[in-house]
Motif scaffolding. Structure first.
Motif, short mmCIF file in Angstrom:
data_model
loop_
_atom_site.label_atom_id
_atom_site.label_comp_id
_atom_site.label_asym_id
_atom_site.label_seq_id
_atom_site.Cartn_x
_atom_site.Cartn_y
_atom_site.Cartn_z
N TRP A 7 41.34 43.34 30.48
CA TRP A 7 40.00 43.92 30.28
C TRP A 7 39.99 45.42 30.57
N VAL A 8 40.67 45.80 31.65
CA VAL A 8 40.74 47.22 32.00
C VAL A 8 41.42 48.01 30.90
N GLY A 9 42.51 47.45 30.38
CA GLY A 9 43.23 48.13 29.30
C GLY A 9 42.37 48.28 28.06
N GLN A 10 41.61 47.22 27.72
CA GLN A 10 40.71 47.29 26.57
C GLN A 10 39.62 48.33 26.77
N ALA A 11 39.11 48.41 28.00
CA ALA A 11 38.05 49.38 28.29
C ALA A 11 38.58 50.80 28.17
N GLU A 12 39.78 51.04 28.70
CA GLU A 12 40.38 52.37 28.61
C GLU A 12 40.61 52.77 27.14
N SER A 13 41.07 51.81 26.36
CA SER A 13 41.32 52.07 24.94
C SER A 13 40.02 52.42 24.22
N TRP A 14 38.95 51.69 24.55
CA TRP A 14 37.66 51.95 23.89
C TRP A 14 37.15 53.33 24.27
N ILE A 15 37.29 53.69 25.55
CA ILE A 15 36.80 55.01 26.01
C ILE A 15 37.53 56.13 25.30
N TRP A 26 44.09 35.22 36.59
CA TRP A 26 42.91 36.08 36.74
C TRP A 26 43.30 37.56 36.79
N VAL A 27 44.40 37.85 37.49
CA VAL A 27 44.85 39.24 37.58
C VAL A 27 45.25 39.77 36.21
N ARG A 28 46.00 38.94 35.46
CA ARG A 28 46.41 39.36 34.11
C ARG A 28 45.19 39.57 33.20
N GLN A 29 44.19 38.68 33.32
CA GLN A 29 42.99 38.82 32.50
C GLN A 29 42.23 40.09 32.85
#
Length: 256
Positions: A11-19, A4-7
């Motif tokens: 998600w956080v990394g994907q969100a930062e990349s999108w921003i 769960w932590v890795r997932q």
């Protein structure tokens, strides 16, 4: 747990990349939309929580207000009560709703003594009222008719009642008695008495009645439909538990 932590980190990394890929202007707009939405939700929550939940029981001494109070709270008349010189003030779930499985909003009910000397107490609680229940003794109505009309007139002409359009229920109590008058008769007689009061009070200088609002339509006989706030009439008997119209009135203006 590690999965769960890795997932979540993914998600956080994907969100930062999108921003980072978005134009700054678009990010600012999105942030502004989120901020406005939060403010609207907070304002709506404050408005909802500030809505009054106080119901005021008023009327002459001996009309049965205290019996009605106990019936609403406990489902019992407490074997009848003596005329009270002290207010009954409590917040509770209506007795008829205590068996409900869903969450029910408590009601704050203030039973104001009807003695003339204690009328200033009524002025204290009216500004907080979501509704007013004016209790009339249907059995002994004729002997107290004029005094009841004067008391009701004072409530209906209060600036705080008119401006906030606080609803009023005239509850004709003790209709279980054989000699009790009907709600239609009581309504008609109260309208006649208030019409007389209106004519005499309107002749008084406005300086003497600065807190009053003129009642009715000039040149027409008074009836309750002319009031700016809603005025209804119902009948029942607090001593026998026949208080459904009162409970319905309360729940119309203090939502469960």
């Amino acid at each position: 747990m590690d999965d769960w932590v890795r997932q979540a980190e993914l998600w956080v990394g994907q969100a930062e990349s999108w921003i980072r890929q978005q134009p700054p202007e678009q990010i600012y707009i999105a942030a502004a939309v989120v901020a406005v939405t939060i403010l609207v939700l907070i304002a709506a929550s404050c408005l909802k929580s500030s809505k009054p939940n106080t119901i005021v029981l008023s009327g002459l001494s001996g009309s049965g207000k205290t019996t009605l109070f106990y019936q609403l709270r406990d489902g019992s008349s407490h074997q009848g009560t003596v005329t009270s010189m002290e207010e009954n003030n409590d917040t509770f779930v209506l007795h008829s709703e205590q068996e409900r499985k869903d969450k029910v909003k408590p009601v704050h009910i203030v039973d104001v003594p009807g003695h003339a000397r204690l009328k200033p107490k009524l002025d204290e609680v009216l500004p907080k009222a979501a509704g007013v229940i004016f209790v009339v003794d249907a059995q002994d109505f004729l002997s107290s008719m004029q005094a009841a009309a004067e008391y009701l007139y004072d409530i209906l002409t209060k600036a705080t009642i008119v401006k906030k359009k606080v609803p009023v229920l005239i509850f004709c109590n003790k209709t279980d008695k054989v000699t009790a008058h009907s709600k239609e008769f009581i309504k008609k007689q109260l309208e006649k008495e208030i019409n007389k009061l209106r004519e005499s009070r309107n002749a008084i200088s406005s300086a003497d009645i600065s807190d009053e609002v003129q009642l009715g339509v000039p040149g027409e006989a008074f009836n309750f439909s002319q009031c700016q706030n809603k005025v209804t009439v119902a009948e029942g008997a607090g001593s026998t538990g026949n208080v459904l119209p009162v409970e319905q009135f309360i729940r119309e203006y203090v939502k469960a």
